[in-house]
Design a protein around this motif. Structure first.
Motif, PDB file in Angstrom:
ATOM      1  N   GLY A   4     -26.934 -30.574 -49.467  1.00 20.62           N
ATOM      2  CA  GLY A   4     -26.812 -29.124 -49.358  1.00 20.62           C
ATOM      3  C   GLY A   4     -25.743 -28.616 -48.421  1.00 20.62           C
ATOM      4  O   GLY A   4     -25.640 -27.407 -48.205  1.00 20.62           O
ATOM      5  N   ILE A   8     -24.790 -24.721 -48.195  1.00 23.21           N
ATOM      6  CA  ILE A   8     -25.093 -24.035 -46.936  1.00 23.21           C
ATOM      7  C   ILE A   8     -23.850 -23.339 -46.388  1.00 23.21           C
ATOM      8  O   ILE A   8     -23.898 -22.185 -45.955  1.00 23.21           O
ATOM      9  CB  ILE A   8     -25.662 -25.041 -45.915  1.00 23.21           C
ATOM     10  CG1 ILE A   8     -27.055 -25.502 -46.360  1.00 23.21           C
ATOM     11  CG2 ILE A   8     -25.717 -24.433 -44.517  1.00 23.21           C
ATOM     12  CD1 ILE A   8     -27.572 -26.709 -45.600  1.00 23.21           C
ATOM     13  N   ARG A  12     -23.495 -19.321 -45.879  1.00 17.75           N
ATOM     14  CA  ARG A  12     -23.248 -18.751 -44.545  1.00 17.75           C
ATOM     15  C   ARG A  12     -21.953 -17.953 -44.503  1.00 17.75           C
ATOM     16  O   ARG A  12     -21.730 -17.166 -43.587  1.00 17.75           O
ATOM     17  CB  ARG A  12     -23.223 -19.869 -43.502  1.00 17.75           C
ATOM     18  CG  ARG A  12     -24.576 -20.567 -43.356  1.00 17.75           C
ATOM     19  CD  ARG A  12     -24.586 -21.584 -42.237  1.00 17.75           C
ATOM     20  NE  ARG A  12     -24.522 -20.927 -40.929  1.00 17.75           N
ATOM     21  CZ  ARG A  12     -24.504 -21.585 -39.778  1.00 17.75           C
ATOM     22  NH1 ARG A  12     -24.535 -22.911 -39.778  1.00 17.75           N
ATOM     23  NH2 ARG A  12     -24.447 -20.938 -38.635  1.00 17.75           N
ATOM     24  N   GLU A  31     -32.891 -28.015 -49.343  1.00 22.01           N
ATOM     25  CA  GLU A  31     -33.619 -26.789 -48.970  1.00 22.01           C
ATOM     26  C   GLU A  31     -34.042 -26.840 -47.508  1.00 22.01           C
ATOM     27  O   GLU A  31     -33.964 -25.838 -46.786  1.00 22.01           O
ATOM     28  CB  GLU A  31     -34.839 -26.618 -49.864  1.00 22.01           C
ATOM     29  CG  GLU A  31     -34.525 -26.258 -51.296  1.00 22.01           C
ATOM     30  CD  GLU A  31     -35.772 -25.919 -52.087  1.00 22.01           C
ATOM     31  OE1 GLU A  31     -36.375 -24.868 -51.814  1.00 22.01           O
ATOM     32  OE2 GLU A  31     -36.133 -26.721 -52.973  1.00 22.01           O
ATOM     33  N   ASN A  33     -32.580 -28.527 -45.057  1.00 18.62           N
ATOM     34  CA  ASN A  33     -31.380 -28.345 -44.239  1.00 18.62           C
ATOM     35  C   ASN A  33     -30.953 -26.884 -44.202  1.00 18.62           C
ATOM     36  O   ASN A  33     -30.517 -26.380 -43.159  1.00 18.62           O
ATOM     37  CB  ASN A  33     -30.237 -29.197 -44.792  1.00 18.62           C
ATOM     38  CG  ASN A  33     -30.449 -30.680 -44.546  1.00 18.62           C
ATOM     39  OD1 ASN A  33     -31.159 -31.067 -43.622  1.00 18.62           O
ATOM     40  ND2 ASN A  33     -29.845 -31.526 -45.374  1.00 18.62           N
ATOM     41  N   ALA A  34     -31.069 -26.201 -45.327  1.00 17.06           N
ATOM     42  CA  ALA A  34     -30.706 -24.775 -45.382  1.00 17.06           C
ATOM     43  C   ALA A  34     -31.593 -23.957 -44.452  1.00 17.06           C
ATOM     44  O   ALA A  34     -31.115 -23.026 -43.782  1.00 17.06           O
ATOM     45  CB  ALA A  34     -30.806 -24.261 -46.808  1.00 17.06           C
ATOM     46  N   TYR A  37     -30.471 -24.518 -40.830  1.00 21.37           N
ATOM     47  CA  TYR A  37     -29.235 -23.805 -40.498  1.00 21.37           C
ATOM     48  C   TYR A  37     -29.290 -22.322 -40.840  1.00 21.37           C
ATOM     49  O   TYR A  37     -28.278 -21.630 -40.773  1.00 21.37           O
ATOM     50  CB  TYR A  37     -28.056 -24.471 -41.225  1.00 21.37           C
ATOM     51  CG  TYR A  37     -27.676 -25.803 -40.640  1.00 21.37           C
ATOM     52  CD1 TYR A  37     -26.890 -25.875 -39.493  1.00 21.37           C
ATOM     53  CD2 TYR A  37     -28.132 -26.990 -41.214  1.00 21.37           C
ATOM     54  CE1 TYR A  37     -26.554 -27.103 -38.941  1.00 21.37           C
ATOM     55  CE2 TYR A  37     -27.797 -28.218 -40.669  1.00 21.37           C
ATOM     56  CZ  TYR A  37     -27.009 -28.269 -39.531  1.00 21.37           C
ATOM     57  OH  TYR A  37     -26.680 -29.483 -38.981  1.00 21.37           O
ATOM     58  N   ALA A  39     -29.517 -20.675 -43.555  1.00 22.26           N
ATOM     59  CA  ALA A  39     -28.659 -20.244 -44.666  1.00 22.26           C
ATOM     60  C   ALA A  39     -29.557 -19.597 -45.717  1.00 22.26           C
ATOM     61  O   ALA A  39     -30.348 -20.281 -46.378  1.00 22.26           O
ATOM     62  CB  ALA A  39     -27.912 -21.425 -45.255  1.00 22.26           C
ATOM     63  N   ILE A  42     -29.846 -18.689 -51.080  1.00 23.66           N
ATOM     64  CA  ILE A  42     -29.528 -19.775 -52.008  1.00 23.66           C
ATOM     65  C   ILE A  42     -30.674 -19.916 -53.012  1.00 23.66           C
ATOM     66  O   ILE A  42     -31.841 -20.023 -52.629  1.00 23.66           O
ATOM     67  CB  ILE A  42     -29.333 -21.113 -51.279  1.00 23.66           C
ATOM     68  CG1 ILE A  42     -28.239 -20.993 -50.205  1.00 23.66           C
ATOM     69  CG2 ILE A  42     -28.957 -22.211 -52.279  1.00 23.66           C
ATOM     70  CD1 ILE A  42     -28.052 -22.250 -49.372  1.00 23.66           C
ATOM     71  N   TRP A  44     -32.361 -22.303 -55.532  1.00 27.94           N
ATOM     72  CA  TRP A  44     -32.394 -23.736 -55.790  1.00 27.94           C
ATOM     73  C   TRP A  44     -33.048 -24.042 -57.136  1.00 27.94           C
ATOM     74  O   TRP A  44     -33.990 -23.369 -57.540  1.00 27.94           O
ATOM     75  CB  TRP A  44     -33.168 -24.462 -54.689  1.00 27.94           C
ATOM     76  CG  TRP A  44     -32.698 -24.163 -53.306  1.00 27.94           C
ATOM     77  CD1 TRP A  44     -33.172 -23.209 -52.454  1.00 27.94           C
ATOM     78  CD2 TRP A  44     -31.646 -24.818 -52.604  1.00 27.94           C
ATOM     79  NE1 TRP A  44     -32.496 -23.233 -51.269  1.00 27.94           N
ATOM     80  CE2 TRP A  44     -31.551 -24.210 -51.324  1.00 27.94           C
ATOM     81  CE3 TRP A  44     -30.777 -25.864 -52.909  1.00 27.94           C
ATOM     82  CZ2 TRP A  44     -30.625 -24.613 -50.370  1.00 27.94           C
ATOM     83  CZ3 TRP A  44     -29.856 -26.261 -51.960  1.00 27.94           C
ATOM     84  CH2 TRP A  44     -29.779 -25.649 -50.701  1.00 27.94           C
TER      85      TRP A  44
END
Length: 290
Positions: A4, A8, A12, A31, A33-34, A37, A39, A42, A44
């Motif tokens: 991702g 991401i 961002r 997802e 990781n998003a 961070y 973000a 998104i 998915w």
């Protein structure tokens, strides 16, 4: 979308992103990781791009180049395949295709639709990505080399072959992005540099060139790669530690160091640039620019 990272970064930057991967586990990590961070925005989905055509609009494609822990070297075995990627790019006004810099550029150009711009990106002196830009996402230049973390680019039409001449006062190891993007010749001519052999990528000149695309060294001496002659040169310069750089030489750096510097001749740390000029194997003893 793999882990991702690209989705991401796009999100961002304020772009609405539809991200898909046929691997549910990879999508789960993407997802997660998003969320880490922060973000947002998104969308998915679990989908195979070779079977499901994404919605209209700009598209970013990063074909899978691994199967488990094994790297897949043949682009025809990537997922999606070059044939499927060609179909995904049809009718798109803007697209980016992320590819492996380890694959020869000529091979990629034979397999994938002709891009409007080719960019090669390096990180800390190692080529990391080859990008094919299409349509509105292309910047208007044919080729581009970008080095990170300096965030510097050199762009222009393809011009790979630099002029060839004698060794100068300085020798330069060029960033791989310049070489893989086919821009070494253009860069060399713009900065008054030349190669010492048409098939070897080292550049040389009599002036100091300060650029993130170059690792520069001042030439102190040169000798053939004959152990007796090279040891005499190292003894003359009181070398205690020898760093090895090489192009066009099959022998490993560690073996070269052991052969030329079996014992310390002093306390200086210098660099040996081992290469060939025509049929001759030569070494340039040098020290890095301050």
């Amino acid at each position: 979308c793999g882990m991702g990272s690209d989705a991401i970064a796009l999100a961002r930057a304020g772009i609405k992103v539809y991200a898909s991967d046929k691997d549910e586990v990879a999508l789960h990590f993407a997802e997660t990781n998003a969320a880490v961070y922060r973000a947002e925005g998104i969308q998915w989905s679990v989908a195979d791009a070779s079977e499901v055509i994404p919605p209209k609009g700009a598209i970013f494609l990063d074909p899978a180049r691994r199967r488990g822990s094994r790297r897949i070297m043949d682009p025809n075995d990537w997922s999606p395949t070059p044939e499927h990627i060609g179909k995904l790019l049809e009718g798109r006004g803007a697209a980016c295709l992320k590819l492996s810099p380890a694959t020869d550029l000529e091979v990629l150009l034979e397999l994938f639709p002709q891009p409007d711009e080719i960019e090669v990106i390096s990180l800390k002196g190692e080529a990391k990505e080859t990008l094919f830009w299409y349509g509105k996402l292309a910047s208007g230049v044919e080729r581009r080399a970008t080095c990170l973390p300096d965030e510097e680019s050199f762009a222009g039409p393809e011009h790979a072959q630099a002029p060839t001449g004698e060794i100068g006062a300085h020798i330069y190891d060029p960033d791989p992005a310049l070489i893989r993007a086919g821009l070494l010749g253009a860069f060399a001519e713009e900065h008054g540099l030349r190669t010492i052999d048409p098939e070897i990528a080292y550049l040389t000149g009599d002036q100091v060139v300060d650029s993130p695309f170059l690792s520069g060294l001042k030439v102190l001496g040169q000798e053939s790669l004959d152990p007796r002659k090279m040891r005499k040169l190292l003894r003359e310069f009181k070398v205690g530690t020898l760093r090895i750089r090489k192009r066009g030489i099959a022998e490993r750096p560690g073996a070269l160091e052991q052969r030329f510097l079996p014992k310390s001749f002093g306390d200086r740390t210098l660099t040996l640039v081992a290469t060939r000029i025509g049929d001759r194997h030569v070494g340039f003893l040098a020290e890095p620019h301050a």
